[in-house]
Design a protein around this motif. Structure first.
Motif, PDB file in Angstrom:
ATOM      1  N   ALA A  63       1.025  -1.084  -0.191  1.00  9.69           N
ATOM      2  CA  ALA A  63       0.033   0.283   0.332  1.00  9.69           C
ATOM      3  C   ALA A  63       1.106   1.310  -0.169  1.00  9.69           C
ATOM      4  O   ALA A  63       1.198   2.038   1.188  1.00  9.69           O
ATOM      5  CB  ALA A  63      -0.857  -0.232   1.507  1.00  9.69           C
ATOM      6  N   TRP A  76      -1.723  -2.682  -8.888  1.00 10.10           N
ATOM      7  CA  TRP A  76      -3.002  -3.098  -8.830  1.00 10.10           C
ATOM      8  C   TRP A  76      -3.385  -3.435  -8.633  1.00 10.10           C
ATOM      9  O   TRP A  76      -5.347  -4.265  -8.829  1.00 10.10           O
ATOM     10  CB  TRP A  76      -2.624  -2.191  -9.685  1.00 10.10           C
ATOM     11  CG  TRP A  76      -3.469  -0.542 -10.563  1.00 10.10           C
ATOM     12  CD1 TRP A  76      -2.240   0.105 -10.386  1.00 10.10           C
ATOM     13  CD2 TRP A  76      -4.590   0.040  -9.946  1.00 10.10           C
ATOM     14  NE1 TRP A  76      -3.164   1.749 -10.873  1.00 10.10           N
ATOM     15  CE2 TRP A  76      -4.777   1.608 -10.682  1.00 10.10           C
ATOM     16  CE3 TRP A  76      -5.529  -0.315  -9.737  1.00 10.10           C
ATOM     17  CZ2 TRP A  76      -5.178   2.412  -9.553  1.00 10.10           C
ATOM     18  CZ3 TRP A  76      -6.440   0.375  -9.937  1.00 10.10           C
ATOM     19  CH2 TRP A  76      -6.351   1.375  -9.883  1.00 10.10           C
ATOM     20  N   TYR A  79      -5.212  -3.312  -5.711  1.00 11.94           N
ATOM     21  CA  TYR A  79      -6.048  -2.517  -5.139  1.00 11.94           C
ATOM     22  C   TYR A  79      -7.188  -2.444  -5.861  1.00 11.94           C
ATOM     23  O   TYR A  79      -8.715  -2.303  -5.686  1.00 11.94           O
ATOM     24  CB  TYR A  79      -5.269  -0.910  -5.715  1.00 11.94           C
ATOM     25  CG  TYR A  79      -4.608  -0.401  -4.446  1.00 11.94           C
ATOM     26  CD1 TYR A  79      -5.244  -0.060  -3.328  1.00 11.94           C
ATOM     27  CD2 TYR A  79      -3.748   0.281  -4.364  1.00 11.94           C
ATOM     28  CE1 TYR A  79      -4.456   0.769  -1.759  1.00 11.94           C
ATOM     29  CE2 TYR A  79      -2.536   0.733  -3.106  1.00 11.94           C
ATOM     30  CZ  TYR A  79      -3.513   1.146  -2.307  1.00 11.94           C
ATOM     31  OH  TYR A  79      -2.839   1.751  -0.935  1.00 11.94           O
ATOM     32  N   ARG A  82      -8.953  -4.519  -3.768  1.00 13.52           N
ATOM     33  CA  ARG A  82      -9.898  -4.120  -3.304  1.00 13.52           C
ATOM     34  C   ARG A  82     -11.358  -2.919  -3.252  1.00 13.52           C
ATOM     35  O   ARG A  82     -12.843  -2.983  -3.085  1.00 13.52           O
ATOM     36  CB  ARG A  82      -9.140  -3.208  -2.728  1.00 13.52           C
ATOM     37  CG  ARG A  82      -8.307  -3.738  -1.377  1.00 13.52           C
ATOM     38  CD  ARG A  82      -6.990  -2.968  -0.812  1.00 13.52           C
ATOM     39  NE  ARG A  82      -7.787  -1.618   0.249  1.00 13.52           N
ATOM     40  CZ  ARG A  82      -7.337  -1.243   0.998  1.00 13.52           C
ATOM     41  NH1 ARG A  82      -6.145  -0.568   0.464  1.00 13.52           N
ATOM     42  NH2 ARG A  82      -7.886  -0.806   1.981  1.00 13.52           N
ATOM     43  N   LEU A  83     -11.221  -2.851  -5.185  1.00 16.11           N
ATOM     44  CA  LEU A  83     -11.621  -1.929  -5.997  1.00 16.11           C
ATOM     45  C   LEU A  83     -12.828  -2.364  -5.693  1.00 16.11           C
ATOM     46  O   LEU A  83     -14.271  -2.239  -5.718  1.00 16.11           O
ATOM     47  CB  LEU A  83     -11.129  -1.022  -6.703  1.00 16.11           C
ATOM     48  CG  LEU A  83     -12.452  -0.050  -7.207  1.00 16.11           C
ATOM     49  CD1 LEU A  83     -13.001   0.837  -6.962  1.00 16.11           C
ATOM     50  CD2 LEU A  83     -11.311   0.300  -8.232  1.00 16.11           C
ATOM     51  N   ASP A 117     -13.532   2.685   1.223  1.00 15.95           N
ATOM     52  CA  ASP A 117     -14.238   1.496   0.903  1.00 15.95           C
ATOM     53  C   ASP A 117     -15.430   2.803   0.434  1.00 15.95           C
ATOM     54  O   ASP A 117     -16.090   1.935  -0.766  1.00 15.95           O
ATOM     55  CB  ASP A 117     -14.460   0.928   1.510  1.00 15.95           C
ATOM     56  CG  ASP A 117     -15.273   1.270   3.177  1.00 15.95           C
ATOM     57  OD1 ASP A 117     -15.503   1.923   3.166  1.00 15.95           O
ATOM     58  OD2 ASP A 117     -14.718   0.341   3.556  1.00 15.95           O
ATOM     59  N   ILE A 137     -10.840   4.764  -2.629  1.00 14.91           N
ATOM     60  CA  ILE A 137     -10.537   4.271  -3.649  1.00 14.91           C
ATOM     61  C   ILE A 137     -11.565   4.586  -4.890  1.00 14.91           C
ATOM     62  O   ILE A 137     -10.497   4.087  -5.763  1.00 14.91           O
ATOM     63  CB  ILE A 137     -10.706   2.744  -3.113  1.00 14.91           C
ATOM     64  CG1 ILE A 137      -9.786   1.485  -4.170  1.00 14.91           C
ATOM     65  CG2 ILE A 137     -11.845   2.434  -3.450  1.00 14.91           C
ATOM     66  CD1 ILE A 137      -9.120   0.757  -3.598  1.00 14.91           C
ATOM     67  N   ARG A 182      -3.409   5.913 -10.424  1.00 11.96           N
ATOM     68  CA  ARG A 182      -3.472   5.421  -9.019  1.00 11.96           C
ATOM     69  C   ARG A 182      -4.834   6.049  -8.050  1.00 11.96           C
ATOM     70  O   ARG A 182      -4.765   6.949  -8.279  1.00 11.96           O
ATOM     71  CB  ARG A 182      -2.174   5.971  -7.720  1.00 11.96           C
ATOM     72  CG  ARG A 182      -1.731   7.618  -7.975  1.00 11.96           C
ATOM     73  CD  ARG A 182      -0.646   7.433  -6.750  1.00 11.96           C
ATOM     74  NE  ARG A 182      -1.300   7.490  -5.790  1.00 11.96           N
ATOM     75  CZ  ARG A 182      -1.284   8.210  -4.079  1.00 11.96           C
ATOM     76  NH1 ARG A 182      -0.076   8.299  -4.245  1.00 11.96           N
ATOM     77  NH2 ARG A 182      -1.877   8.285  -3.710  1.00 11.96           N
ATOM     78  N   PRO A 183      -4.966   4.822  -6.888  1.00  9.58           N
ATOM     79  CA  PRO A 183      -6.152   5.363  -6.155  1.00  9.58           C
ATOM     80  C   PRO A 183      -5.650   6.907  -5.081  1.00  9.58           C
ATOM     81  O   PRO A 183      -4.598   7.072  -5.137  1.00  9.58           O
ATOM     82  CB  PRO A 183      -6.986   4.389  -4.934  1.00  9.58           C
ATOM     83  CG  PRO A 183      -5.567   2.820  -5.715  1.00  9.58           C
ATOM     84  CD  PRO A 183      -4.626   3.561  -6.946  1.00  9.58           C
ATOM     85  N   ILE A 185      -6.041   7.913  -3.199  1.00  8.09           N
ATOM     86  CA  ILE A 185      -5.292   7.497  -1.573  1.00  8.09           C
ATOM     87  C   ILE A 185      -4.262   7.996  -0.066  1.00  8.09           C
ATOM     88  O   ILE A 185      -3.521   7.506  -0.953  1.00  8.09           O
ATOM     89  CB  ILE A 185      -5.545   5.716  -1.152  1.00  8.09           C
ATOM     90  CG1 ILE A 185      -7.032   4.409  -1.545  1.00  8.09           C
ATOM     91  CG2 ILE A 185      -5.906   4.984   0.114  1.00  8.09           C
ATOM     92  CD1 ILE A 185      -7.174   4.001  -1.943  1.00  8.09           C
ATOM     93  N   MET A 187      -0.816   6.827   0.982  1.00 11.73           N
ATOM     94  CA  MET A 187      -0.678   5.612   0.837  1.00 11.73           C
ATOM     95  C   MET A 187       0.373   5.531   2.452  1.00 11.73           C
ATOM     96  O   MET A 187       0.532   6.925   3.046  1.00 11.73           O
ATOM     97  CB  MET A 187       0.077   4.454   0.215  1.00 11.73           C
ATOM     98  CG  MET A 187      -1.299   4.981  -1.160  1.00 11.73           C
ATOM     99  SD  MET A 187      -0.711   4.445  -3.150  1.00 11.73           S
ATOM    100  CE  MET A 187      -2.148   4.261  -4.152  1.00 11.73           C
TER     101      MET A 187
END
Length: 276
Positions: A63, A76, A79, A82-83, A117, A137, A182-183, A185, A187
């Motif tokens: 992460a 990816w 992630y 997770r997405l 999320d 995300i 990239r997300p 987010i 990190m």
């Protein structure tokens, strides 16, 4: 003398009836009852991502912006999985319980969460009443920061080989410069996160708080390791209800702690609210 659990629930019910606004502060424990992993410890993380155990990679390793740059299909893969997991997950009924309580309050509710999320929005919470202090995300940015653009990830449909945790579909790219996206987010070891969206959300929360005079804070599943959520709760006491199975303690002048999981404790509180 410490209050019994039933006395605590009765006290919480009184606070909720007298409140003119509800601030919901939530960590990873809020999503556990929906079936989401919380990555507690290395073993917990590896149970969710066994392929990364084979590489001896922990949560902090994967992460990170460095992982996206050095190992884009692996980064990816993590992630992307997770997405899609968050897109498939249905929020538990505790989300609806909180919304129902707030309907009877003059200023309604606001959410401050470290979760990325999007479960509050999926549960029907208005977008302009949620602060995602670590990003989302469901939004992307350029990994090379060619601009401060943030855009929705709606068009990204990742396909991941779960045996290897690698993305096998096309890598998302920045529409401006073509670099890997990239997300959006925060990190680990991340100096590139673009926080404009989170700052706008936080400004809306600050304005809301200025108009609330009798707030109650319901804190759900926020741990001490990264205390952002807990600090937000404590800044808005003295009526903080800290719900956590292990780390529920709070100074008495700030509120009260209840040892328990999010959903079950919300259900018990709901029962107490309508019983008393």
């Amino acid at each position: 003398m410490a209050l019994s659990e039933s006395k605590k629930l009765s006290e919480v019910a009184t606070w909720l009836r007298e409140a003119d606004g509800l601030l919901v502060t939530a960590g990873a424990g809020m999503g556990v009852d929906s079936g989401l992993p919380d990555f507690r410890g290395r073993e917990g993380f590896w149970r969710a991502y066994p392929a990364l155990k084979l590489s001896n990679m922990n949560f902090e390793d994967i992460a990170s912006p460095a992982a996206i740059r050095r190992m884009p299909t692996l980064g990816w893969g993590f992630y992307g999985h997770r997405l899609e997991l968050y897109r498939r997950t249905t929020p538990h009924v505790g989300f609806e319980i909180l919304r129902r309580w707030a309907e009877h309050m003059e200023h309604g509710l606001f959410v401050f969460t470290s979760n990325v999320d999007g479960q509050f929005q999926k549960a029907g919470y208005p977008e302009d009443r949620v602060v995602e202090c670590h990003g989302s995300i469901h939004h992307l940015q350029c990994s090379e920061c060619c601009s401060r653009d943030i855009w929705a990830a709606d068009g990204v449909r990742p396909v991941v080989d779960e045996k290897t945790c690698r993305l096998v579909s096309e890598l998302p790219t920045c529409p401006r410069c073509g670099a890997i996206a990239r997300p959006n987010i925060l990190m680990f070891e991340d100096g590139d996160w673009i926080d404009d969206r989170a700052e706008q959300q936080r400004a809306r929360l600050d304005r809301w708080l200025q108009g609330v005079f009798r707030p109650v804070v319901i804190e759900l599943g926020a741990g001490r390791a990264i205390p952002t959520v807990r600090l937000m709760s404590e800044r808005n006491g003295p009526h903080v209800i800290r719900i956590n199975p292990r780390e529920h303690r709070i100074a008495p002048h700030l509120g009260l702690g209840i040892a328990g999981e999010a959903l079950e404790t919300l259900r018990q509180t709901d029962t107490a609210l309508f019983r008393t």
